[in-house]
Design a protein around this motif. Sequence first.
Motif, PDB file in Angstrom:
ATOM      1  N   ASN A 212       0.800  -1.110  -0.117  1.00  0.00           N
ATOM      2  CA  ASN A 212       0.046   0.068   0.037  1.00  0.00           C
ATOM      3  C   ASN A 212       0.863   1.333  -0.125  1.00  0.00           C
ATOM      4  N   SER A 213       1.823   1.358   0.978  1.00  0.00           N
ATOM      5  CA  SER A 213       2.982   2.301   0.941  1.00  0.00           C
ATOM      6  C   SER A 213       3.641   2.700  -0.593  1.00  0.00           C
ATOM      7  N   TRP A 214       4.024   1.391  -1.008  1.00  0.00           N
ATOM      8  CA  TRP A 214       4.734   1.501  -2.150  1.00  0.00           C
ATOM      9  C   TRP A 214       3.903   2.010  -3.369  1.00  0.00           C
ATOM     10  N   ASN A 215       2.678   1.857  -3.527  1.00  0.00           N
ATOM     11  CA  ASN A 215       1.688   1.887  -4.528  1.00  0.00           C
ATOM     12  C   ASN A 215       1.099   3.297  -4.306  1.00  0.00           C
ATOM     13  N   SER A 216       0.935   3.893  -3.164  1.00  0.00           N
ATOM     14  CA  SER A 216       0.306   5.101  -2.738  1.00  0.00           C
ATOM     15  C   SER A 216       0.585   6.214  -3.517  1.00  0.00           C
ATOM     16  N   MET A 217      -0.401   7.151  -4.064  1.00  0.00           N
ATOM     17  CA  MET A 217       0.007   8.041  -5.004  1.00  0.00           C
ATOM     18  C   MET A 217      -0.884   9.465  -4.727  1.00  0.00           C
ATOM     19  N   LEU A 218      -2.167   9.136  -4.096  1.00  0.00           N
ATOM     20  CA  LEU A 218      -2.931  10.421  -3.959  1.00  0.00           C
ATOM     21  C   LEU A 218      -2.687  11.315  -2.858  1.00  0.00           C
ATOM     22  N   TRP A 219      -2.371  10.671  -1.812  1.00  0.00           N
ATOM     23  CA  TRP A 219      -1.832  11.231  -0.506  1.00  0.00           C
ATOM     24  C   TRP A 219      -0.356  11.858  -0.687  1.00  0.00           C
ATOM     25  N   PRO A 220       0.629  11.361  -1.256  1.00  0.00           N
ATOM     26  CA  PRO A 220       1.777  12.009  -1.364  1.00  0.00           C
ATOM     27  C   PRO A 220       1.916  13.042  -2.480  1.00  0.00           C
ATOM     28  N   MET A 221       0.804  12.883  -3.231  1.00  0.00           N
ATOM     29  CA  MET A 221       0.703  13.967  -4.116  1.00  0.00           C
ATOM     30  C   MET A 221       0.287  15.177  -3.755  1.00  0.00           C
ATOM     31  N   LEU A 222      -0.658  14.953  -2.661  1.00  0.00           N
ATOM     32  CA  LEU A 222      -1.177  15.996  -2.034  1.00  0.00           C
ATOM     33  C   LEU A 222      -0.040  16.941  -1.096  1.00  0.00           C
ATOM     34  N   VAL A 223       0.635  16.402  -0.343  1.00  0.00           N
ATOM     35  CA  VAL A 223       1.660  16.585   0.587  1.00  0.00           C
ATOM     36  C   VAL A 223       2.924  17.262  -0.082  1.00  0.00           C
ATOM     37  N   ILE A 224       3.470  16.314  -1.032  1.00  0.00           N
ATOM     38  CA  ILE A 224       4.748  16.809  -1.570  1.00  0.00           C
ATOM     39  C   ILE A 224       4.673  17.811  -2.939  1.00  0.00           C
ATOM     40  N   ARG A 225       5.562  18.847  -2.866  1.00  0.00           N
ATOM     41  CA  ARG A 225       5.286  20.083  -3.585  1.00  0.00           C
ATOM     42  C   ARG A 225       6.711  20.060  -4.527  1.00  0.00           C
ATOM     43  N   THR A 226       7.701  19.742  -4.247  1.00  0.00           N
ATOM     44  CA  THR A 226       9.019  19.641  -5.029  1.00  0.00           C
ATOM     45  C   THR A 226       9.221  18.517  -5.756  1.00  0.00           C
ATOM     46  N   ASN A 227       9.969  18.691  -6.925  1.00  0.00           N
ATOM     47  CA  ASN A 227      10.285  17.468  -7.674  1.00  0.00           C
ATOM     48  C   ASN A 227      11.180  16.597  -7.109  1.00  0.00           C
ATOM     49  N   ASP A 228      12.093  16.931  -6.136  1.00  0.00           N
ATOM     50  CA  ASP A 228      13.195  16.106  -5.718  1.00  0.00           C
ATOM     51  C   ASP A 228      12.633  15.181  -4.555  1.00  0.00           C
ATOM     52  N   LYS A 229      11.306  15.374  -4.193  1.00  0.00           N
ATOM     53  CA  LYS A 229      10.947  14.669  -3.015  1.00  0.00           C
ATOM     54  C   LYS A 229       9.559  13.770  -3.408  1.00  0.00           C
ATOM     55  N   ILE A 230       9.397  13.800  -4.621  1.00  0.00           N
ATOM     56  CA  ILE A 230       7.997  12.962  -5.314  1.00  0.00           C
ATOM     57  C   ILE A 230       8.450  11.499  -5.077  1.00  0.00           C
ATOM     58  N   THR A 231       7.616  10.638  -5.059  1.00  0.00           N
ATOM     59  CA  THR A 231       7.431   9.251  -4.984  1.00  0.00           C
ATOM     60  C   THR A 231       7.668   8.478  -6.228  1.00  0.00           C
ATOM     61  N   LEU A 232       7.681   7.464  -6.552  1.00  0.00           N
ATOM     62  CA  LEU A 232       7.821   6.547  -7.716  1.00  0.00           C
ATOM     63  C   LEU A 232       6.368   6.661  -8.685  1.00  0.00           C
ATOM     64  N   PRO A 233       5.453   6.340  -7.849  1.00  0.00           N
ATOM     65  CA  PRO A 233       4.080   6.429  -8.570  1.00  0.00           C
ATOM     66  C   PRO A 233       3.765   7.829  -9.114  1.00  0.00           C
ATOM     67  N   ILE A 234       3.972   8.881  -8.191  1.00  0.00           N
ATOM     68  CA  ILE A 234       3.945  10.320  -9.094  1.00  0.00           C
ATOM     69  C   ILE A 234       4.793  10.433 -10.049  1.00  0.00           C
ATOM     70  N   GLY A 235       6.022  10.176 -10.016  1.00  0.00           N
ATOM     71  CA  GLY A 235       7.020  10.352 -11.110  1.00  0.00           C
ATOM     72  C   GLY A 235       6.652   9.579 -12.230  1.00  0.00           C
TER      73      GLY A 235
END
Length: 283
Positions: A212-235
Amino acid sequence: MDKQIKKKKVSVSTVLMVLLFVVLGALTLLPFYSLFLASFRPGTELMRHGLGLKIDLPSMSLNNYKLLFTGETPYFTWFLNSVKITVVQTVLTLFVSAFVGYGFAMYDFKGKNLIFTCVLFVMMIPVEIIMLPLYKLCISLGLMNTMWGIILPTIAMPMPIFFFRQYLSGIPRDFLDAARIDGCSEYGIFFRIILPLMKPSFASMGIFVGMNSWNSMLWPMLVIRTNDKITLPIGLASLITPYGNNYDVLLAGAVFAVVPIVILFVLFQKYFIAGMTAGGVKG
């Protein structure tokens, strides 16, 4: 004669069951097989012909993986961010949820049933409904655009708590009473006696939480605002835009993103099955 007929029925039912699971396993693996083949083909081929199961050697090459490892896309920054978040979130979630589940299973206190009912009620609420309050809370705590903003709101999820509570309910309380007689403290009972007994449940729930953590996308997309901290699903999702689609890197990156989950399941498969089938301890 009756025994022979029963043996034949058992053998036939066993064969049919094995065939059923083989078919289901093949159907489950077909999308991954198709994705794996597509990762060796140019992105233009995907746009023309789509995903397929046919092996076309002339159109297959390692160029997509070369782009992934040597290209300008910060794929491995996304990958490492996801690894760090997944590891920390999984460890904290397992520890906190096991501690709470242990309290529900082994102790009697006022309001226990009411609180546990609230846990079950929260488990039925879609995560999307509580995202706005969590978002405001992260802003007020200064957790936006940080790894902890992704991790902290999800370390006490109702599903792991319910799972550990049910698992620990099958462990006799005689273990606790014997430890108290020997002078062990309450924390010592949990860390020295209960935790070793929970290895199968940790493995099975660790796979669930980690995926769940590895595939999570919606919540990290709301929290992260800079390109150097985005996660793999968002990238990976950012590779598809209205102005151009980088399917070459997307397909190879999607295949590589599955590898950690496969390794995790292979390493803990034995404990995963034991944890899902354990119903109690005979005393």
